[in-house]
Design an enzyme around this catalytic site. Sequence first.
Site, PDB file in Angstrom:
ATOM      1  N   TYR A 218       0.858  -1.184   0.000  1.00 51.78           N
ATOM      2  CA  TYR A 218       0.000   0.000   0.000  1.00 51.78           C
ATOM      3  C   TYR A 218       0.897   1.238   0.000  1.00 51.78           C
ATOM      4  O   TYR A 218       0.860   2.077   0.875  1.00 51.78           O
ATOM      5  CB  TYR A 218      -0.985   0.000   1.171  1.00 51.78           C
ATOM      6  CG  TYR A 218      -2.282   0.663   0.801  1.00 51.78           C
ATOM      7  CD1 TYR A 218      -3.140   0.060  -0.107  1.00 51.78           C
ATOM      8  CD2 TYR A 218      -2.637   1.907   1.303  1.00 51.78           C
ATOM      9  CE1 TYR A 218      -4.319   0.672  -0.487  1.00 51.78           C
ATOM     10  CE2 TYR A 218      -3.811   2.531   0.934  1.00 51.78           C
ATOM     11  CZ  TYR A 218      -4.649   1.907   0.040  1.00 51.78           C
ATOM     12  OH  TYR A 218      -5.817   2.525  -0.349  1.00 51.78           O
TER      13      TYR A 218
ATOM     14  N   HIS B   9       7.538   5.358   1.195  1.00 49.48           N
ATOM     15  CA  HIS B   9       8.189   4.148   0.677  1.00 49.48           C
ATOM     16  C   HIS B   9       9.029   4.487  -0.560  1.00 49.48           C
ATOM     17  O   HIS B   9      10.153   4.000  -0.716  1.00 49.48           O
ATOM     18  CB  HIS B   9       7.146   3.107   0.259  1.00 49.48           C
ATOM     19  CG  HIS B   9       6.249   2.618   1.354  1.00 49.48           C
ATOM     20  ND1 HIS B   9       4.909   2.900   1.406  1.00 49.48           N
ATOM     21  CD2 HIS B   9       6.517   1.840   2.432  1.00 49.48           C
ATOM     22  CE1 HIS B   9       4.375   2.305   2.459  1.00 49.48           C
ATOM     23  NE2 HIS B   9       5.325   1.660   3.113  1.00 49.48           N
TER      24      HIS B   9
ATOM     25  N   GLY C  92      12.744   3.671   7.197  1.00 48.56           N
ATOM     26  CA  GLY C  92      12.321   5.053   7.419  1.00 48.56           C
ATOM     27  C   GLY C  92      12.397   5.461   8.884  1.00 48.56           C
ATOM     28  O   GLY C  92      12.075   4.660   9.769  1.00 48.56           O
TER      29      GLY C  92
ATOM     30  N   LEU D 265       3.342  10.457   6.331  1.00 48.69           N
ATOM     31  CA  LEU D 265       2.685   9.492   5.446  1.00 48.69           C
ATOM     32  C   LEU D 265       2.694   8.118   6.107  1.00 48.69           C
ATOM     33  O   LEU D 265       3.691   7.707   6.697  1.00 48.69           O
ATOM     34  CB  LEU D 265       3.419   9.415   4.106  1.00 48.69           C
ATOM     35  CG  LEU D 265       3.342  10.655   3.219  1.00 48.69           C
ATOM     36  CD1 LEU D 265       4.029  10.377   1.893  1.00 48.69           C
ATOM     37  CD2 LEU D 265       1.918  11.081   2.986  1.00 48.69           C
ATOM     38  N   SER D 266       1.571   7.421   5.981  1.00 51.23           N
ATOM     39  CA  SER D 266       1.448   6.077   6.530  1.00 51.23           C
ATOM     40  C   SER D 266       0.343   5.365   5.769  1.00 51.23           C
ATOM     41  O   SER D 266      -0.678   5.983   5.416  1.00 51.23           O
ATOM     42  CB  SER D 266       1.076   6.149   8.018  1.00 51.23           C
ATOM     43  OG  SER D 266       0.617   4.887   8.464  1.00 51.23           O
TER      44      SER D 266
END
Length: 279
Positions: free
Chosen positions: A28, A33, A143, A180-181
């Site tokens: 996702y 990423h 990260g 962001l996640s």
Amino acid sequence: MQLITTIAAMRAARAEQTLLGLVPTMGYLHAGHLSLVRRAKAECGCVAVSIFVNPTQFRPNEDFSRYPRDLERDLALLAAEGVELVFAPSADEIYPADFGTYVILPAADEVLEGAARPNHFRGVATVVCKLFNIIQPTHAYFGQKDAQQTVVIRQMVRDLNLPVEITIAPTVREADGLALSSRNSYLSPSERAIAPQIYQALMAAQARYQAGERTAATLKHTVAALLQQEPAFHMEYISAADPLTLRELKLIGPQGALLSLAVRLGSVRLIDNLLLTEV
Ligand code: AMP
């Protein structure tokens, strides 16, 4: 780009490379990423991305079954980045029925995410160790968003003499500051609207640190007091810890501090952190 689902095929594809950068993910994919992928591409030339929602790092009551998945979209994003190898195995491929060996870092389970999520880092360390053994990357990229995970991986690599060079890349954020996640997709529009206050609260504490405040309790209180103004937030923990050992600090010295928190917003659990360092 090759999509690989078995360990045997992954080993065969890997054998053709000398330098290989690995970016382990649960899929996702988002720009966080992809920042790791770009770093790996720039430094190694050849990049493998693993996409595996790792069941052993979720507790029974957590979001394993509803964790967002979209392999087709992920593959399109990775192809556009020029990724060579995507490893997306089934759970049975990684954990056959007779599986029984785990990598455990007892100290990690005592603090922060480890204390809040028993066995989480056992699952993370085990799957990353397995991915390192299967893919045999020369370099691997993680990260800063998952700060304690970076400490765990570095310690495992040191303790087990794993021949992989680890790079930690900065947290990528939305324009309004929200880290962001993949889990941000769970947020309702109203939750999404207030979620950036988490980063704002961390930034407020950073401003006090930069103005000379070194008492950890004061900095943690700054964050907690701001988040308490919004009743939808439920603070799980706020920590100011040594960035290397993750031991909680009273006074912040020259080593700086990792200011980190976990917050529940409705049914969504969000984590974020900032490194406080002397400039
Ligand atoms: P995940 O798919 O959540 O397991 O994340 C895979 C890798 O991407 C981990 O090393 C994460 O720390 C990293 N990552 C996740 N979110 C971000 C972000 N916002 N910025 C930078 N790296 C991230």
